[in-house]
Design an enzyme around this catalytic site. Structure first.
Site, PDB file in Angstrom:
ATOM      1  N   GLY A 148       0.816  -1.199   0.000  1.00 46.70           N
ATOM      2  CA  GLY A 148       0.000   0.000   0.000  1.00 46.70           C
ATOM      3  C   GLY A 148       0.851   1.251   0.000  1.00 46.70           C
ATOM      4  O   GLY A 148       2.071   1.209   0.199  1.00 46.70           O
ATOM      5  N   CYS A 149       0.198   2.388  -0.208  1.00 50.54           N
ATOM      6  CA  CYS A 149       0.924   3.655  -0.311  1.00 50.54           C
ATOM      7  C   CYS A 149       1.510   4.084   1.031  1.00 50.54           C
ATOM      8  O   CYS A 149       2.715   4.353   1.137  1.00 50.54           O
ATOM      9  CB  CYS A 149       0.021   4.738  -0.888  1.00 50.54           C
ATOM     10  SG  CYS A 149      -1.572   4.912  -0.071  1.00 50.54           S
ATOM     11  N   TYR A 150       0.683   4.147   2.067  1.00 48.72           N
ATOM     12  CA  TYR A 150       1.212   4.467   3.394  1.00 48.72           C
ATOM     13  C   TYR A 150       2.251   3.432   3.850  1.00 48.72           C
ATOM     14  O   TYR A 150       3.326   3.805   4.348  1.00 48.72           O
ATOM     15  CB  TYR A 150       0.087   4.532   4.423  1.00 48.72           C
ATOM     16  CG  TYR A 150      -0.748   5.786   4.431  1.00 48.72           C
ATOM     17  CD1 TYR A 150      -0.169   7.043   4.612  1.00 48.72           C
ATOM     18  CD2 TYR A 150      -2.133   5.715   4.301  1.00 48.72           C
ATOM     19  CE1 TYR A 150      -0.956   8.189   4.640  1.00 48.72           C
ATOM     20  CE2 TYR A 150      -2.926   6.853   4.328  1.00 48.72           C
ATOM     21  CZ  TYR A 150      -2.330   8.093   4.502  1.00 48.72           C
ATOM     22  OH  TYR A 150      -3.109   9.225   4.537  1.00 48.72           O
TER      23      TYR A 150
END
Length: 342
Positions: A148-150
């Site tokens: 994921g991005c985070y």
């Protein structure tokens, strides 16, 4: 030439994949699926791709994905897990940009994503696609769970300290901010211009879906369970993630040397000079993660600043990085774009 299929080509990660892959010299995009836009020219929906992508969107039921070498899923959570088994049986390799295969504990995944898993037997096989920790496993994988991005920004920021044994692993804190593209392309009130502009807010404080993913990755790196407080924020910018990370130090450590040595051979992690303050615009449109380390007043708390573009290193760029590794191509091929400025 690798034959590429993209399932879910109309969202922000889908169009970012198209932008990158359209400039990749070793691939040919065979199919881009969308139920809603089936039959429409890709360049009609995305004029930025005019002259680069000559395909039409196809209905998923009619796309011949079994003929592809690799299929990217840029779909909402819960879609890939229903289609992946048959594609794997056909010899197709998979890169899932959603969360279907990221979390190894099925009960934890089902709790956070609110649905039963359609193919739990494949979760153990899936390789978590963070090249900075799993490069060798990615090379031979059939199924990649793209981070994921985070989780990408947070894990890359924490990793050197977590691996070093110098950090208090029970009290890690991640204070992270994202641009509105991280919420996807669907129309939602909180991402409307009138709602998001000139505004700044935290969300998911009691629990965000990326929390178990980050905690899993850091615990594996530390070989010990970690305690993590993760608070995401929505900021009035289009793309970018800025993670401010706090770690209590248990022993003396040269932070700058630790981070520089850990990432010296990583093509997409840039450790900035001591005292730097990385900005999201310094990575906009690039596959870079830029990191700076601080030790305020020389105390026992380290502050790590980590910035990425949520759509590139946090999604599509990292997916292409994984594809390059899977097929023995130069890891950096087609993803060395310089950041956009201003």
């Amino acid at each position: 030439m690798l034959k590429i299929g993209i399932v879910g080509g109309t969202g922000y990660t889908g169009v970012e994949l198209l932008r990158i892959l359209s400039q990749h010299p070793e691939v040919n995009i065979e199919a881009i699926t969308s139920r809603k836009e089936a039959g429409m020219d890709v360049a009609q929906l995305f004029p930025s791709l005019r002259g680069r992508i000559e395909l039409k969107f196809s209905d998923p039921a009619e796309a011949n994905l079994e003929k592809c070498d690799v299929v990217f899923f840029a779909t909402p959570n819960g879609i890939a897990m229903k289609q992946v088994p048959s594609l794997l049986d056909a010899g197709v390799r998979i890169i899932d940009l959603a969360a279907d295969f990221r979390i190894k504990d099925i009960a934890v995944w089902e709790k956070w994503y609110g649905m039963p898993h359609a193919c739990p037997e494949l979760v153990a096989e899936a390789v978590y696609g963070l090249p900075e920790i799993n490069r060798d496993r990615i090379k031979t994988a059939r199924l990649i769970a793209n981070p994921g991005c985070y989780p990408t920004a947070v894990q890359l920021g924490f990793l050197p300290l977590v691996e070093s044994g110098a950090a208090d692993l029970d009290h890690l804190v991640a204070d992270a901010k994202s641009g509105v593209s991280g919420a996807g392309r669907n129309a939602e009130i909180h991402t409307l211009f009138a709602e998001a502009a000139d505004n700044f807010k935290a969300y998911g404080v009691s629990g965000h879906r990326h929390l178990p993913e980050i905690r899993q990755g850091l615990s594996q790196a530390a070989k010990h369970p970690v305690g993590l407080t993760f608070v995401p924020h929505l900021t009035p910018m289009i793309r970018g993630i800025h993670a401010t990370l706090y770690v209590k130090l248990l022993k003396e450590v040269d932070l700058q040397a630790l981070y520089e040595n850990r990432y010296v051979n990583e093509p997409f992690v840039d450790v900035l000079p001591a005292g730097s303050h990385p900005e999201t615009r310094s990575v906009r449109g690039s596959n870079l993660c830029r990191i700076a380390v601080h030790r305020p007043q020389g105390g026992d708390t380290a502050v790590i600043l980590s910035v990425t573009d949520n759509l590139v290193k946090g999604a599509a760029g990292q997916a292409v990085q994984n594809m390059n590794l899977m097929f023995g191509l130069p890891e950096t091929l087609a993803i060395t774009h310089l950041p956009l400025f201003p």
